[in-house]
Design an enzyme around this catalytic site. Structure first.
Site, mmCIF file in Angstrom:
data_model
loop_
_atom_site.group_PDB
_atom_site.id
_atom_site.type_symbol
_atom_site.label_atom_id
_atom_site.label_comp_id
_atom_site.label_asym_id
_atom_site.label_seq_id
_atom_site.Cartn_x
_atom_site.Cartn_y
_atom_site.Cartn_z
ATOM 1 N N ARG A 105 61.291 42.525 -4.003
ATOM 2 C CA ARG A 105 62.196 41.629 -4.720
ATOM 3 C C ARG A 105 63.366 41.176 -3.870
ATOM 4 O O ARG A 105 63.721 39.995 -3.847
ATOM 5 C CB ARG A 105 62.692 42.331 -6.005
ATOM 6 N N LYS A 172 94.620 19.305 3.156
ATOM 7 C CA LYS A 172 94.296 18.578 1.936
ATOM 8 C C LYS A 172 95.581 18.220 1.189
ATOM 9 O O LYS A 172 96.691 18.468 1.679
ATOM 10 C CB LYS A 172 93.347 19.405 1.076
#
Length: 285
Positions: A105, A172
């Site tokens: 898995r 930003k």
């Protein structure tokens, strides 16, 4: 079924750290179900792809199985960066049965997720074919798997933006406000970190001119319309690379690329990932 581009191998230490975390949450103190198999049972297995995809994550897949069975034999038919068609055999394995069922898995989780990232990236890269644009990833990654996903982006033909907050500067809106303007933010960045790539995000043509005047290394055009992108390309005239960000999807990226910008960053490459459907069938020997 050939690779899209030459690939540097992922960092071994990072791969090992990733699988140790995966095993800690999945196997914990031990696999109770695997104890139903005798300790000396051996098995073979075949891994197939149930849909068209670009493969990525073989190092993580290998490491999961080898962590539990160092002598396991894994024969890869397709490698990272290869295109797989539905029904294609990706690899075959032979080793200890308990190790296979315990590692399965986690190994598939890595391969499915990273192949999903590579497949999505390849679709975006195909959408800008015929232009000079490079498709970039972002920091919008699965927590703890950034290096893995950025590797998968390269498998899909894309390119990496900064890895984190430490290896490049992206100024930003809030940084600009806090610093007192673009010029002040750029001056502080150059003084504090002169060797790092310095990019500034701009929201209009006036800010674009300010960033050009400040001498930045790259400019990000945030949510520009295609006509404004073309105007920005004309104003910049090749002096600084331009990156487009915002409202990018498979329907818009081609139009954006044809404006003449240099880079387009796509958060969806690593954020909106659909795992590739893989199947591992085991047979006792």
């Amino acid at each position: 079924m050939t690779s899209l581009q030459p690939l540097a191998p992922p960092p071994t230490a990072q791969v090992q750290a990733d699988i140790e975390r995966a095993f800690a949450e999945d196997i914990g103190a031990g696999d109770a179900t695997a104890e139903l198999l005798t300790a000396d049972a051996r098995a073979s297995a075949t891994l197939t792809c149930r849909e068209d995809a670009v493969i990525a994550g073989s190092a993580w897949f290998d490491a999961c199985f080898r962590r539990l069975d160092p002598s396991i034999h894994i024969d890869w038919q397709l490698g990272d960066g290869d295109r797989a068609t539905a029904g294609a055999v990706i690899c075959r394995l032979e080793g200890m049965a308990r190790a296979m069922v315990s590692a399965e898995r986690s190994a598939l989780n890595f391969l499915q997720l990273l192949s999903g990232t590579a497949t999505a990236t390849a679709a975006y890269v195909s959408a800008v074919a015929g232009t000079a644009v490079k498709v970039l990833d972002t920091r919008k990654t699965v927590p703890g798997l950034r290096i893995a996903q950025k590797y998968a982006v390269r498998c899909g033909g894309g390119h990496n933006h900064r890895v984190g907050l430490y290896d490049a500067i992206l100024v930003k809106e809030n940084h600009i406000i806090a610093a007192g303007g673009i010029a002040a933010a750029v001056e502080a960045a150059r003084r504090l970190h002169p060797k790092l790539l310095l990019e500034v995000e701009v929201e209009n043509l006036d800010e674009l001119q300010q960033a050009l005047d400040a001498g930045v290394d790259r400019i990000m055009l945030d949510n520009f319309t295609p006509p404004l992108m073309r105007e920005a390309v004309g104003i910049t005239a090749g002096r600084v690379p331009l990156e487009v960000s915002g409202n990018v999807d498979l329907h818009t990226i081609g139009e954006y690329a044809r404006t003449g910008v240099d880079f387009i960053s796509v958060g969806a490459l690593t954020k909106h990932v659909q795992a590739v459907d893989l199947s591992l069938r085991l047979q006792l020997r």
